[in-house]
Enzyme design. Sequence first.
Site, PDB file in Angstrom:
ATOM      1  N   ARG B 145      27.851 -11.229 -16.701  1.00 15.54           N
ATOM      2  CA  ARG B 145      28.838 -11.754 -17.008  1.00 15.54           C
ATOM      3  C   ARG B 145      28.742 -10.880 -18.345  1.00 15.54           C
ATOM      4  O   ARG B 145      29.354 -10.612 -19.291  1.00 15.54           O
ATOM      5  CB  ARG B 145      29.419 -13.084 -16.754  1.00 15.54           C
ATOM      6  CG  ARG B 145      30.219 -12.474 -15.875  1.00 15.54           C
ATOM      7  CD  ARG B 145      30.259 -14.190 -15.043  1.00 15.54           C
ATOM      8  NE  ARG B 145      29.607 -14.946 -14.592  1.00 15.54           N
ATOM      9  CZ  ARG B 145      29.563 -15.856 -14.432  1.00 15.54           C
ATOM     10  NH1 ARG B 145      31.386 -16.540 -13.381  1.00 15.54           N
ATOM     11  NH2 ARG B 145      28.730 -16.007 -12.729  1.00 15.54           N
ATOM     12  N   ARG B 226      16.636 -13.897 -23.261  1.00 14.97           N
ATOM     13  CA  ARG B 226      16.071 -15.900 -23.349  1.00 14.97           C
ATOM     14  C   ARG B 226      14.917 -14.797 -24.431  1.00 14.97           C
ATOM     15  O   ARG B 226      14.500 -13.418 -24.586  1.00 14.97           O
ATOM     16  CB  ARG B 226      15.319 -15.668 -22.156  1.00 14.97           C
ATOM     17  CG  ARG B 226      15.988 -16.668 -21.174  1.00 14.97           C
ATOM     18  CD  ARG B 226      16.145 -17.788 -21.875  1.00 14.97           C
ATOM     19  NE  ARG B 226      16.982 -18.753 -20.602  1.00 14.97           N
ATOM     20  CZ  ARG B 226      18.009 -18.863 -21.324  1.00 14.97           C
ATOM     21  NH1 ARG B 226      19.101 -18.115 -22.852  1.00 14.97           N
ATOM     22  NH2 ARG B 226      19.542 -20.129 -20.880  1.00 14.97           N
ATOM     23  N   GLU B 255      11.123 -22.283 -29.115  1.00 15.92           N
ATOM     24  CA  GLU B 255      11.619 -22.466 -29.555  1.00 15.92           C
ATOM     25  C   GLU B 255      11.168 -23.796 -29.727  1.00 15.92           C
ATOM     26  O   GLU B 255      11.463 -24.722 -29.271  1.00 15.92           O
ATOM     27  CB  GLU B 255      13.136 -22.469 -29.196  1.00 15.92           C
ATOM     28  CG  GLU B 255      13.406 -21.288 -28.980  1.00 15.92           C
ATOM     29  CD  GLU B 255      14.908 -20.065 -27.944  1.00 15.92           C
ATOM     30  OE1 GLU B 255      15.630 -20.806 -27.640  1.00 15.92           O
ATOM     31  OE2 GLU B 255      15.058 -18.920 -27.869  1.00 15.92           O
ATOM     32  N   HIS B 274      19.349 -19.845 -30.692  1.00 22.65           N
ATOM     33  CA  HIS B 274      19.839 -20.310 -29.605  1.00 22.65           C
ATOM     34  C   HIS B 274      21.094 -21.240 -29.958  1.00 22.65           C
ATOM     35  O   HIS B 274      21.331 -21.451 -29.506  1.00 22.65           O
ATOM     36  CB  HIS B 274      19.177 -21.040 -29.177  1.00 22.65           C
ATOM     37  CG  HIS B 274      18.777 -20.523 -27.440  1.00 22.65           C
ATOM     38  ND1 HIS B 274      17.705 -20.792 -26.145  1.00 22.65           N
ATOM     39  CD2 HIS B 274      19.629 -20.650 -26.606  1.00 22.65           C
ATOM     40  CE1 HIS B 274      18.092 -20.471 -25.308  1.00 22.65           C
ATOM     41  NE2 HIS B 274      19.544 -20.109 -25.637  1.00 22.65           N
TER      42      HIS B 274
END
Lengths: 315, 315
Positions: B145, B226, B255, B274
């Site tokens: 999407r 990612r 992260e 993020h």
Amino acid sequence: MSTIHVVLHPKRPPGVEHFLRGIPDIVLHCPDDDAGVTRALEEGASVLVTYVWQDAFLVPSLRWIAGAGAGIEQYPLDRLRAHQVVLTTAAGVHAECVAEHAFALLLALTRRIGESVRNMTRRQWIELPGEELAGKKLGIVGLGRIGEAVARRAQNWGVSLVGVKRHPDRYQGCLTDVRGVEQLLPVCEWADIVLLTAPALPDRSALIGARELELLGAGWIVNVGRGSLIDENALIRALTSGNLRGAGLDVTATEPLAAESPLWNLPNVVLSAHNAGDSPGFGPRWGAIFSANLAAFSGRGDWCNRVVQPPGVVP
Amino acid sequence: MSTIHVVLHPKRPPGVEHFLRGIPDIVLHCPDDDAGVTRALEEGASVLVTYVWQDAFLVPSLRWIAGAGAGIEQYPLDRLRAHQVVLTTAAGVHAECVAEHAFALLLALTRRIGESVRNMTRRQWIELPGEELAGKKLGIVGLGRIGEAVARRAQNWGVSLVGVKRHPDRYQGCLTDVRGVEQLLPVCEWADIVLLTAPALPDRSALIGARELELLGAGWIVNVGRGSLIDENALIRALTSGNLRGAGLDVTATEPLAAESPLWNLPNVVLSAHNAGDSPGFGPRWGAIFSANLAAFSGRGDWCNRVVQPPGVVP
């Protein structure tokens, strides 16, 4: 044809000098400062490539100003006309690039890229929840080639669009709702984002002042037009003590922006240094206009982007 | 129905807690850390809202993990299946927002917004000629999407588009040229920009390594998928001693990004923490999925975004 002497102002967009150096039919002069430009013109050059204007440049030998920018607010149009000097501009050359830059500034505000980069300088990983353009209302003030390029790009972004244009009846583009300038206040009230792509007003007065910013409320403003379009003191007040959520500015009231301006240090401001139109595509596209006009100047073909023409010449 | 105890992990996107507090049919537990989450689950809660996973969370009372993120790489899918725990995700909730963030990062590179903001911190007005997307070639890797939302937004930008998808034969969207993953190298060679929206590979290996970056050459890379998708050492080499012109990263291999990473300080890198999917729209959209699934959990209606279902249940 007789040799054409062309003076290139030291301030010019990237790619212009490279292009001019490749033209065999001209003698190119590249002085280092305004005084040098005047001297080169006084020695008999007939063509000046510039976006900077000084009245000393208006010497008797000057016949054509090949504008390196889109704007004309700096030129004494009546005096150019009286002296039978043609003025052409680079209008349209920047359009696609400036439209992309307008989106870059707008998304830097809504996605908080400016704050993220400030965090990078401190090596700080801090999540910054941003905003979405989807569902927002965008008012585009100025629907010349840049405004239209913005409107076209925004078509698939789920954004509601209204344009503001001096002559809405003459509009032919992709927007379905285009208003006259007298509707600016209601458009500011309606909009979440006001994006300025208009040229400077002839008297350099502001279109966007305290009232317009108050009606915009908790929204964003982006200016890729001219710094004079926004009352900068009112903008700073709206950013610091009002509701305004952010400002993305490629242009400021005075340029370069004064070192003491609060705009440098506001986290909800993203500034670029009047470079929205600068790209490697500029030189070749500007050159195509210059080449067409060099032919017209030599009596072959039509002028392109001619703003001022000598009196008595059939347009 | 019997009271449903829901444990909310302390790390959660904005808006999720607000939404859950508005639901009358549940008892909400909001512990402060992982140990608190485990304790609340051990006391008999059946639902966990999280995007962080610890194996200690897999207690006998757990029946449904309502994922607060789109990814599933952190979960032990086989063990969840064996323990008859349903896993649902927030896939799709972020799509429009992440697509806008991808454009924000990309335009920050091509229009040099990161460098402009660094100049702001020094109060320096320096013209930075940028680049144009118009005329460039964009490879979108991952056409879920988010990738589709990027492709849709890019339609009117004068950009050539190619998509890469694991199952190109299943693609139904606006792109006319979609290749399989085995075509990644030629797509990298063709592209000026590679934009990653794919999920992590199951083994967390990199899709983009030294070879892909070499083929991309003097281009740009954007990652909103990612961090594991890019070999970060190869990326840093390409940015510092190779041709790569810039990287826009919302995600990194680990992260938060380590304080000593060279990525913080490279002028041709724009980092966000993020947060590409964080917006005020997240809470209500996530809530709509949660509400549908809460009904399904109570035996009324169908599951939405269910990734893991207990064995023997008809899908």
